[in-house]
Design an enzyme around this catalytic site. Structure first.
Site, short mmCIF file in Angstrom:
data_model
loop_
_atom_site.label_atom_id
_atom_site.label_comp_id
_atom_site.label_asym_id
_atom_site.label_seq_id
_atom_site.Cartn_x
_atom_site.Cartn_y
_atom_site.Cartn_z
CB SER A 11 9.27 -6.78 -6.67
OG SER A 11 8.95 -5.40 -6.85
CG ASN A 13 7.66 -0.69 -6.64
OD1 ASN A 13 7.71 -0.27 -5.50
ND2 ASN A 13 6.86 -0.18 -7.56
N GLY A 15 8.71 0.23 -2.81
CA GLY A 15 7.44 0.37 -2.08
C GLY A 15 6.75 -0.97 -1.93
CE LYS A 16 4.67 -4.03 -7.67
NZ LYS A 16 4.96 -4.94 -8.79
CG ASP A 72 1.97 -7.17 -13.25
OD1 ASP A 72 3.05 -6.54 -13.29
OD2 ASP A 72 1.05 -6.95 -14.07
CG PHE A 159 4.57 2.42 -3.56
CD1 PHE A 159 4.05 1.64 -2.54
CD2 PHE A 159 4.49 1.94 -4.86
CE1 PHE A 159 3.48 0.39 -2.80
CE2 PHE A 159 3.93 0.69 -5.14
CZ PHE A 159 3.42 -0.08 -4.10
CE LYS A 182 -0.84 0.71 -0.29
NZ LYS A 182 0.32 1.00 -1.09
#
Ligand code: ITT
Length: 206
Positions: A11, A13, A15-16, A72, A159, A182
């Site tokens: 990834s 990303n 945040g991920k 994903d 995010f 979270k």
């Protein structure tokens, strides 16, 4: 004690990656981002989360020679026919290669829902773990987190669409939850829990 096994996180990303690293920490892998190997972004041409997750995991495994985990994910709004769905990262994109900001995607979601009374939504995450690019038996796990799209963004944590998402049973947005809360409740946390169960049950480890 056996040495830590390398696992590529497929990834780009940030945040991920933060959330996945925290969720994977107890499993004892040495996590390496695909960025470390200069792996370019995989194509995500498919209409389903599972196909895109698998494509990203295979791509990273192929380019690093290591086991790879891909995520994903996105937000699915039934009253919008499932949009933004697999196109969540690029919902507000004006052109094919544009990568809109989270704020632009959030504004687009609010605009799309302006005339909708039904604001139910769910975050979805599909994780795909491959031992190699040609793995005939990838581990696939899915998590779903149900809630509502708020009328305006709230909070600064997380995010993506977190400021607009109020999970069921919670009185704030996902962006107002601590990172730990979270991860405990989220689509990604639930998918990781399911993946951990599969890993524990398989005799074919990484
Ligand atoms: P990689 O493919 O490199 O992992 P990406 O951002 O392109 O990064 P996706 O195609 O899976 O990843 O798109 C996921 C989008 O869905 C992400 O950019 C967010 O906008 C949204 N999303 C997913 N999980 C989220 C979460 O936990 N909170 C808020 N938004 C989330």
């Amino acid at each position: 004690m056996s040495p830590a096994r390398d696992l590529v996180l497929a990834s780009g990303n940030a945040g991920k990656l933060r959330e996945l690293e925290a969720l994977l920490a107890p499993l004892g892998y040495r996590m390496r981002s695909q960025v470390e190997f200069a792996v370019s972004e995989a194509a995500e041409p498919h209409e389903t989360f599972v196909e895109n997750a698998l494509a990203k995991a295979r791509w990273a495994a192929q380019h690093t020679g290591l086991p790879a985990l891909a995520d994903d994910s996105g937000i699915v709004v039934p009253s919008l026919g499932g949009a933004p769905g697999v196109r969540s990262a690029r919902y507000a994109a004006a052109s094919r290669n544009a990568r809109p900001s989270d704020a632009e995607n959030n504004a687009m979601l609010l605009e799309s829902l302006a005339c909708q009374a039904d604001r139910r939504a769910m975050f979805v995450c599909v994780l795909a773990l491959v031992r190699s690019a040609g793995d005939p038996l990838p581990l696939i796990a899915q998590g779903v987190w149900a809630g509502q799209v708020l009328a305006a963004p709230q909070g600064t944590g997380g995010f993506g669409y977190d400021p607009l998402f109020q999970p069921d049973g919670v009185s704030c947005s996902a962006a107002e939850l601590s990172a730990q809360d979270k991860n405990r409740m989220s689509h990604r946390g639930l998918a990781m829990q399911a993946l951990r169960e599969q890993l524990a049950a398989t005799p074919w480890t990484l």
